[in-house]
Design a protein around this motif. Structure first.
Motif, PDB file in Angstrom:
ATOM      1  N   SER A 210      19.251 -27.392   0.399  1.00 33.33           N
ATOM      2  CA  SER A 210      20.365 -26.636  -0.168  1.00 33.33           C
ATOM      3  C   SER A 210      19.899 -25.773  -1.341  1.00 33.33           C
ATOM      4  O   SER A 210      18.940 -26.118  -2.036  1.00 33.33           O
ATOM      5  CB  SER A 210      21.447 -27.605  -0.634  1.00 33.33           C
ATOM      6  N   ALA A 211      20.605 -24.682  -1.578  1.00 36.84           N
ATOM      7  CA  ALA A 211      20.294 -23.827  -2.721  1.00 36.84           C
ATOM      8  C   ALA A 211      20.526 -24.561  -4.031  1.00 36.84           C
ATOM      9  O   ALA A 211      19.959 -24.195  -5.075  1.00 36.84           O
ATOM     10  CB  ALA A 211      21.145 -22.558  -2.663  1.00 36.84           C
ATOM     11  N   SER A 212      21.340 -25.613  -4.001  1.00 38.40           N
ATOM     12  CA  SER A 212      21.601 -26.393  -5.211  1.00 38.40           C
ATOM     13  C   SER A 212      20.559 -27.479  -5.444  1.00 38.40           C
ATOM     14  O   SER A 212      20.529 -28.101  -6.510  1.00 38.40           O
ATOM     15  CB  SER A 212      23.000 -27.026  -5.136  1.00 38.40           C
ATOM     16  N   ASP A 213      19.682 -27.733  -4.442  1.00 35.46           N
ATOM     17  CA  ASP A 213      18.576 -28.663  -4.646  1.00 35.46           C
ATOM     18  C   ASP A 213      17.612 -28.034  -5.642  1.00 35.46           C
ATOM     19  O   ASP A 213      17.485 -26.806  -5.733  1.00 35.46           O
ATOM     20  CB  ASP A 213      17.825 -28.929  -3.342  1.00 35.46           C
ATOM     21  N   VAL A 214      16.887 -28.874  -6.375  1.00 33.98           N
ATOM     22  CA  VAL A 214      15.950 -28.340  -7.363  1.00 33.98           C
ATOM     23  C   VAL A 214      14.510 -28.429  -6.865  1.00 33.98           C
ATOM     24  O   VAL A 214      13.723 -27.497  -7.040  1.00 33.98           O
ATOM     25  CB  VAL A 214      16.112 -29.061  -8.713  1.00 33.98           C
ATOM     26  N   TYR A 215      14.152 -29.536  -6.201  1.00 37.28           N
ATOM     27  CA  TYR A 215      12.803 -29.690  -5.659  1.00 37.28           C
ATOM     28  C   TYR A 215      12.861 -30.285  -4.258  1.00 37.28           C
ATOM     29  O   TYR A 215      13.816 -30.988  -3.892  1.00 37.28           O
ATOM     30  CB  TYR A 215      11.949 -30.613  -6.539  1.00 37.28           C
ATOM     31  N   PHE A 216      11.817 -30.012  -3.479  1.00 37.38           N
ATOM     32  CA  PHE A 216      11.620 -30.659  -2.187  1.00 37.38           C
ATOM     33  C   PHE A 216      10.210 -31.224  -2.179  1.00 37.38           C
ATOM     34  O   PHE A 216       9.250 -30.536  -2.514  1.00 37.38           O
ATOM     35  CB  PHE A 216      11.784 -29.662  -1.033  1.00 37.38           C
ATOM     36  N   LYS A 217      10.083 -32.513  -1.803  1.00 32.35           N
ATOM     37  CA  LYS A 217       8.788 -33.186  -1.790  1.00 32.35           C
ATOM     38  C   LYS A 217       8.412 -33.535  -0.358  1.00 32.35           C
ATOM     39  O   LYS A 217       9.248 -34.035   0.400  1.00 32.35           O
ATOM     40  CB  LYS A 217       8.843 -34.456  -2.642  1.00 32.35           C
ATOM     41  N   THR A 218       7.153 -33.299   0.004  1.00 36.60           N
ATOM     42  CA  THR A 218       6.678 -33.639   1.340  1.00 36.60           C
ATOM     43  C   THR A 218       5.264 -34.194   1.270  1.00 36.60           C
ATOM     44  O   THR A 218       4.387 -33.602   0.642  1.00 36.60           O
ATOM     45  CB  THR A 218       6.730 -32.410   2.281  1.00 36.60           C
ATOM     46  N   THR A 219       5.056 -35.355   1.898  1.00 36.01           N
ATOM     47  CA  THR A 219       3.724 -35.965   1.943  1.00 36.01           C
ATOM     48  C   THR A 219       3.471 -36.524   3.339  1.00 36.01           C
ATOM     49  O   THR A 219       4.360 -37.110   3.953  1.00 36.01           O
ATOM     50  CB  THR A 219       3.575 -37.113   0.918  1.00 36.01           C
ATOM     51  N   GLY A 220       2.267 -36.328   3.839  1.00 40.38           N
ATOM     52  CA  GLY A 220       1.860 -36.894   5.120  1.00 40.38           C
ATOM     53  C   GLY A 220       2.519 -36.289   6.333  1.00 40.38           C
ATOM     54  O   GLY A 220       2.460 -36.864   7.429  1.00 40.38           O
ATOM     55  N   CYS A 221       3.141 -35.129   6.182  1.00 35.66           N
ATOM     56  CA  CYS A 221       3.843 -34.486   7.292  1.00 35.66           C
ATOM     57  C   CYS A 221       3.007 -33.354   7.886  1.00 35.66           C
ATOM     58  O   CYS A 221       2.064 -32.858   7.258  1.00 35.66           O
ATOM     59  CB  CYS A 221       5.180 -33.899   6.808  1.00 35.66           C
ATOM     60  N   GLN A 222       3.372 -32.929   9.076  1.00 34.79           N
ATOM     61  CA  GLN A 222       2.867 -31.676   9.608  1.00 34.79           C
ATOM     62  C   GLN A 222       3.564 -30.538   8.864  1.00 34.79           C
ATOM     63  O   GLN A 222       4.605 -30.732   8.228  1.00 34.79           O
ATOM     64  CB  GLN A 222       3.148 -31.581  11.115  1.00 34.79           C
ATOM     65  N   ASP A 223       2.969 -29.357   8.903  1.00 34.66           N
ATOM     66  CA  ASP A 223       3.525 -28.235   8.143  1.00 34.66           C
ATOM     67  C   ASP A 223       4.962 -27.940   8.537  1.00 34.66           C
ATOM     68  O   ASP A 223       5.351 -28.104   9.702  1.00 34.66           O
ATOM     69  CB  ASP A 223       2.673 -26.983   8.325  1.00 34.66           C
ATOM     70  N   TRP A 224       5.736 -27.485   7.545  1.00 35.38           N
ATOM     71  CA  TRP A 224       7.145 -27.165   7.740  1.00 35.38           C
ATOM     72  C   TRP A 224       7.315 -25.659   7.935  1.00 35.38           C
ATOM     73  O   TRP A 224       6.666 -24.858   7.265  1.00 35.38           O
ATOM     74  CB  TRP A 224       7.962 -27.592   6.529  1.00 35.38           C
ATOM     75  N   LYS A 225       8.219 -25.292   8.847  1.00 36.01           N
ATOM     76  CA  LYS A 225       8.558 -23.885   9.057  1.00 36.01           C
ATOM     77  C   LYS A 225      10.070 -23.736   9.032  1.00 36.01           C
ATOM     78  O   LYS A 225      10.798 -24.562   9.587  1.00 36.01           O
ATOM     79  CB  LYS A 225       8.007 -23.384  10.393  1.00 36.01           C
ATOM     80  N   LYS A 226      10.533 -22.677   8.374  1.00 32.90           N
ATOM     81  CA  LYS A 226      11.967 -22.419   8.277  1.00 32.90           C
ATOM     82  C   LYS A 226      12.485 -22.035   9.658  1.00 32.90           C
ATOM     83  O   LYS A 226      11.957 -21.140  10.308  1.00 32.90           O
ATOM     84  CB  LYS A 226      12.228 -21.311   7.258  1.00 32.90           C
ATOM     85  N   SER A 227      13.547 -22.727  10.072  1.00 32.38           N
ATOM     86  CA  SER A 227      14.109 -22.477  11.398  1.00 32.38           C
ATOM     87  C   SER A 227      15.547 -21.982  11.346  1.00 32.38           C
ATOM     88  O   SER A 227      16.164 -21.731  12.388  1.00 32.38           O
ATOM     89  CB  SER A 227      14.053 -23.757  12.249  1.00 32.38           C
ATOM     90  N   GLY A 228      16.074 -21.875  10.136  1.00 32.05           N
ATOM     91  CA  GLY A 228      17.455 -21.413  10.014  1.00 32.05           C
ATOM     92  C   GLY A 228      17.905 -21.336   8.589  1.00 32.05           C
ATOM     93  O   GLY A 228      17.156 -21.669   7.679  1.00 32.05           O
TER      94      GLY A 228
END
Length: 228
Positions: A210-228
């Motif tokens: 969300s635009a109201s989120d401040v941070y996003f954390k990701t560990t041990g995942c495959q790369d993320w791509k925006k889908s929408g």
């Protein structure tokens, strides 16, 4: 304190918070904004090469707030504020916020093992900040503007929403063995109350930031791509 290999307590990989956390942010995580890494200046266009190099060297000196190894007293060695370390590999970067310098487990306020980037807010009520095996910490420029991206490294650590990454729906595919962990947060204090939502994923992961989120954390995942 701060030895490499310590296990982070609190909001770490493997802890899944079901549902949303209360919106009472205490000190207000939304003030912990911005990433200094994206800022730039148009000044100095008419200076000589030597002056430009001098200005660049001065900027580099100011950028590093404190070293990636050591114990730092809050208010003396480290000012309250939000800091960032980036470029860390293999989870060897460890940090902790503490309410005193006794070295006891009960003193810990928050801690983490970091791969990639971590943002941490040091509060005025903290007494000690410890860091081991990390790249140098830099103060976050809260007024800096970024060029939000639409992709993320799956092991990139923390991304500032609206500065490092754009809000939207992201997808990470091909995750195995429940090793992919993601987390949406409202601040960089790293307490359980900071978490808006999180999950451990096997297979495909889809999450809307969300635009109201401040941070996003990701560990041990495959790369993320925006889908929408």
């Amino acid at each position: 304190m701060g030895m490499k290999g310590k296990v982070a307590l609190g909001a770490v990989v493997g802890i899944v918070v079901i549902g949303a956390v209360s919106a009472n942010a205490g000190d207000g995580g939304n003030s912990d904004s911005g990433s200094g890494a994206k800022s730039s200046s148009a000044s100095g266009d008419r200076t000589t090469g030597g002056e430009k190099e001098k200005d660049a060297a001065g900027a580099a000196e100011k950028k590093a707030a404190f070293a990636g190894d050591g114990d730092f007293q809050v208010g003396t060695d480290v000012k309250p504020g939000t800091y960032r370390t980036t470029g860390n590999t293999d989870g060897m970067c460890y940090w902790e916020r503490a309410k005193d310098s006794s070295g006891e487990v009960d003193s810990l306020l928050a801690n983490d093992n970091v791969t990639g980037t971590s943002y941490v807010t040091v509060k005025a009520t903290d007494k000690l900040f410890s860091s081991s095996g990390c790249k140098d910490w830099e103060a976050v420029d809260e007024k800096a503007k970024g060029s939000p991206g639409s992709t993320m490294s799956g092991d990139g650590g923390m991304f500032r929403v609206g500065v490092d990454i754009a809000p939207g729906t992201y997808r990470s595919s091909g995750n195995a063995d429940d090793s992919c962990y993601w987390e949406r947060t409202k601040d960089a204090e790293h307490g359980l109350e900071s978490i808006i939502a999180n999950d451990n994923v096997t297979g495909s992961a889809v999450v809307t930031i969300s635009a109201s989120d401040v941070y996003f954390k990701t560990t041990g995942c495959q790369d993320w791509k925006k889908s929408g």
